[in-house]
Write a protein that holds these residues in place. Structure first.
Motif, PDB file in Angstrom:
ATOM      1  N   LYS A   1       0.753   2.687  -4.456  1.00  0.00           N
ATOM      2  CA  LYS A   1       0.069   2.889  -5.742  1.00  0.00           C
ATOM      3  C   LYS A   1      -0.400   4.332  -5.865  1.00  0.00           C
ATOM      4  O   LYS A   1      -0.688   4.999  -4.866  1.00  0.00           O
ATOM      5  CB  LYS A   1      -1.139   1.954  -5.776  1.00  0.00           C
ATOM      6  CG  LYS A   1      -1.741   1.803  -7.123  1.00  0.00           C
ATOM      7  CD  LYS A   1      -2.743   0.663  -7.111  1.00  0.00           C
ATOM      8  CE  LYS A   1      -3.589   0.667  -8.339  1.00  0.00           C
ATOM      9  NZ  LYS A   1      -2.866   0.825  -9.591  1.00  0.00           N
TER      10      LYS A   1
ATOM     11  N   LYS B   1       6.078  -1.808   5.080  1.00  0.00           N
ATOM     12  CA  LYS B   1       5.755  -3.051   5.789  1.00  0.00           C
ATOM     13  C   LYS B   1       6.256  -2.978   7.226  1.00  0.00           C
ATOM     14  O   LYS B   1       5.548  -3.324   8.169  1.00  0.00           O
ATOM     15  CB  LYS B   1       6.386  -4.214   5.039  1.00  0.00           C
ATOM     16  CG  LYS B   1       6.227  -5.559   5.674  1.00  0.00           C
ATOM     17  CD  LYS B   1       7.024  -6.568   4.864  1.00  0.00           C
ATOM     18  CE  LYS B   1       7.377  -7.780   5.669  1.00  0.00           C
ATOM     19  NZ  LYS B   1       6.238  -8.653   5.877  1.00  0.00           N
TER      20      LYS B   1
ATOM     21  N   LYS C   1      -1.768  -5.273   1.300  1.00  0.00           N
ATOM     22  CA  LYS C   1      -2.094  -6.281   0.302  1.00  0.00           C
ATOM     23  C   LYS C   1      -2.625  -7.525   0.987  1.00  0.00           C
ATOM     24  O   LYS C   1      -3.580  -8.145   0.547  1.00  0.00           O
ATOM     25  CB  LYS C   1      -0.828  -6.595  -0.497  1.00  0.00           C
ATOM     26  CG  LYS C   1      -1.107  -7.374  -1.744  1.00  0.00           C
ATOM     27  CD  LYS C   1      -0.101  -7.097  -2.827  1.00  0.00           C
ATOM     28  CE  LYS C   1       1.225  -7.738  -2.673  1.00  0.00           C
ATOM     29  NZ  LYS C   1       2.019  -7.639  -3.908  1.00  0.00           N
TER      30      LYS C   1
ATOM     31  N   TYR D   1      -6.520  -4.146  -6.090  1.00  0.00           N
ATOM     32  CA  TYR D   1      -6.558  -3.976  -4.643  1.00  0.00           C
ATOM     33  C   TYR D   1      -7.922  -3.513  -4.157  1.00  0.00           C
ATOM     34  O   TYR D   1      -8.024  -2.899  -3.097  1.00  0.00           O
ATOM     35  CB  TYR D   1      -5.482  -2.988  -4.212  1.00  0.00           C
ATOM     36  CG  TYR D   1      -4.103  -3.456  -4.567  1.00  0.00           C
ATOM     37  CD1 TYR D   1      -3.323  -2.788  -5.488  1.00  0.00           C
ATOM     38  CD2 TYR D   1      -3.587  -4.607  -3.991  1.00  0.00           C
ATOM     39  CE1 TYR D   1      -2.068  -3.245  -5.827  1.00  0.00           C
ATOM     40  CE2 TYR D   1      -2.339  -5.065  -4.321  1.00  0.00           C
ATOM     41  CZ  TYR D   1      -1.578  -4.380  -5.240  1.00  0.00           C
ATOM     42  OH  TYR D   1      -0.326  -4.829  -5.572  1.00  0.00           O
TER      43      TYR D   1
ATOM     44  N   LYS E   1       1.537  -7.521   4.362  1.00  0.00           N
ATOM     45  CA  LYS E   1       2.121  -7.335   3.035  1.00  0.00           C
ATOM     46  C   LYS E   1       1.520  -6.050   2.463  1.00  0.00           C
ATOM     47  O   LYS E   1       0.316  -5.841   2.538  1.00  0.00           O
ATOM     48  CB  LYS E   1       1.756  -8.519   2.147  1.00  0.00           C
ATOM     49  CG  LYS E   1       2.794  -8.777   1.093  1.00  0.00           C
ATOM     50  CD  LYS E   1       2.651 -10.180   0.564  1.00  0.00           C
ATOM     51  CE  LYS E   1       3.238 -10.325  -0.803  1.00  0.00           C
ATOM     52  NZ  LYS E   1       4.653 -10.383  -0.882  1.00  0.00           N
ATOM     53  N   CYS E   2       2.364  -5.191   1.909  1.00  0.00           N
ATOM     54  CA  CYS E   2       1.916  -3.841   1.560  1.00  0.00           C
ATOM     55  C   CYS E   2       1.983  -3.596   0.060  1.00  0.00           C
ATOM     56  O   CYS E   2       2.638  -4.326  -0.685  1.00  0.00           O
ATOM     57  CB  CYS E   2       2.809  -2.797   2.218  1.00  0.00           C
ATOM     58  SG  CYS E   2       2.824  -2.945   3.970  1.00  0.00           S
ATOM     59  N   PHE E   3       1.292  -2.556  -0.369  1.00  0.00           N
ATOM     60  CA  PHE E   3       1.437  -2.091  -1.741  1.00  0.00           C
ATOM     61  C   PHE E   3       1.494  -0.573  -1.726  1.00  0.00           C
ATOM     62  O   PHE E   3       1.025   0.073  -0.791  1.00  0.00           O
ATOM     63  CB  PHE E   3       0.300  -2.585  -2.627  1.00  0.00           C
ATOM     64  CG  PHE E   3      -1.048  -1.997  -2.295  1.00  0.00           C
ATOM     65  CD1 PHE E   3      -1.894  -2.644  -1.415  1.00  0.00           C
ATOM     66  CD2 PHE E   3      -1.490  -0.813  -2.868  1.00  0.00           C
ATOM     67  CE1 PHE E   3      -3.124  -2.130  -1.097  1.00  0.00           C
ATOM     68  CE2 PHE E   3      -2.731  -0.288  -2.554  1.00  0.00           C
ATOM     69  CZ  PHE E   3      -3.551  -0.940  -1.665  1.00  0.00           C
TER      70      PHE E   3
ATOM     71  N   CYS F   1       7.926  -0.622  -0.475  1.00  0.00           N
ATOM     72  CA  CYS F   1       6.968  -1.541   0.144  1.00  0.00           C
ATOM     73  C   CYS F   1       7.558  -2.157   1.398  1.00  0.00           C
ATOM     74  O   CYS F   1       6.853  -2.338   2.400  1.00  0.00           O
ATOM     75  CB  CYS F   1       6.576  -2.649  -0.825  1.00  0.00           C
ATOM     76  SG  CYS F   1       5.503  -2.069  -2.128  1.00  0.00           S
TER      77      CYS F   1
ATOM     78  N   LYS G   1      10.408   0.419  -5.876  1.00  0.00           N
ATOM     79  CA  LYS G   1       9.059   0.105  -5.381  1.00  0.00           C
ATOM     80  C   LYS G   1       9.138  -0.949  -4.302  1.00  0.00           C
ATOM     81  O   LYS G   1       8.459  -0.866  -3.274  1.00  0.00           O
ATOM     82  CB  LYS G   1       8.220  -0.383  -6.554  1.00  0.00           C
ATOM     83  CG  LYS G   1       6.751  -0.448  -6.284  1.00  0.00           C
ATOM     84  CD  LYS G   1       6.023  -0.711  -7.575  1.00  0.00           C
ATOM     85  CE  LYS G   1       4.549  -0.791  -7.352  1.00  0.00           C
ATOM     86  NZ  LYS G   1       3.838  -1.025  -8.591  1.00  0.00           N
TER      87      LYS G   1
END
Lengths: 143, 135
Positions: free
Chosen positions: B73, B114, B47, B18, B69-71, B110, B106
């Motif tokens: 971490k 989002k 993302k 990322y 779109k997400c992440f 996300c 997860k």
């Protein structure tokens, strides 16, 4: 029309927008009289640094300087004059976020290493505890 | 001497898959944990940025273009570049550290971020955060 069409991001309200400014290009070279005056203050910085090396806590080097800024232990950052401009701006940006003073040392990394009493080059250093020295009170916010 | 790696701070991820993406700090672990003995934080980032929407797009096209779109971490502080921007979106209930244990937790985290990011994007605030960083 949805609100996000056709605007720039400049109208976000920013927390530290007013205090950070793009660094100005270096001033024209100093005259003879001014050179003498900067020599005296230059020696006093060296004296103060020597006192910090003897009695205070410090870290030398780019990685540890950023670490000390991240955990907000650094109180003054000193950068040599031949530090690469990207690295210099990065350290200044971190220091702006932290509200910590940055002093641009009048000498290159070889001179700064010598001023610290070390036999290696020092490009940037961070003073954590000044010890007996008054370096933090006498030259903060130099930029 | 002010701590700046706090929740709601906008950061840029510098390393990894990322790299170059903007993210917001959800929770920070300054001292580290047993598994990660270094300063790190839980970030929720973008993302895939929403596309540019123009005036003549239909409603269906606008909806499609404004998807984010997400992440989620855990990132070492050394691999982040903090910025002067903040994004006050409440993600604490959506994203927790245990969301990273299993895949479906997860995915749920996300999905929740989002939604929050998309509704914030549609209000037109924090425009800097939703624009792609050009490099």
């Amino acid at each position: 029309m949805p609100a996000f069409i056709g605007h720039s991001w400049q109208d976000d309200d920013l927390s530290l927008a007013s205090s950070y400014s793009i660094p100005k290009p270096p001033h024209p070279p100093t005259t003879m009289v001014a050179a003498k005056k900067t020599k005296k203050t230059h020696e006093s910085i060296n004296n103060r640094l020597a006192l910090v090396m003897k009695s205070g806590k410090y870290t030398l080097g780019y990685k540890t300087v950023l670490k000390s800024l991240r955990n907000s232990k650094g109180k003054l950052i000193i950068i040599a004059n031949n530090c690469p401009p990207l690295r210099k701006s990065e350290i200044e940006y971190y220091a702006m976020l932290c509200k910590v003073g940055v002093h641009h040392y009048n000498g290159n990394n070889v001179d700064l290493g010598t001023a610290c009493g070390k036999y290696f080059r020092v490009c940037c250093l961070s003073i954590i505890e000044p010890g007996d020295s008054d370096i933090i009170k006498s030259m903060p916010g130099d930029h | 001497m002010v701590k700046f790696l706090k929740p709601n701070k906008a950061v840029i991820v510098l390393q990894g898959r990322y790299a170059g993406r903007k993210a917001v700090i959800v929770k920070s672990f300054d001292e580290g944990t047993r598994d990660r003995p270094y300063g790190h934080c839980l970030v929720a980032g973008i993302k895939k940025y929403p596309s540019k929407v123009i005036r003549k797009d239909s409603a269906k096209k606008t909806a499609k273009k404004s998807r984010v779109k997400c992440f989620v971490k855990l990132v070492n502080y050394q691999h982040l570049m903090p910025t002067r921007y903040t994004l006050d979106v409440d993600l604490k209930d959506a994203v927790a550290v245990d969301a990273l244990q299993t895949k479906d937790k997860k995915v749920a985290a996300c999905k929740a971020t989002k939604e929050r990011f998309e509704e914030r994007f549609k209000t037109g605030k924090n425009r800097w955060f939703f624009t792609k960083l050009r490099f």
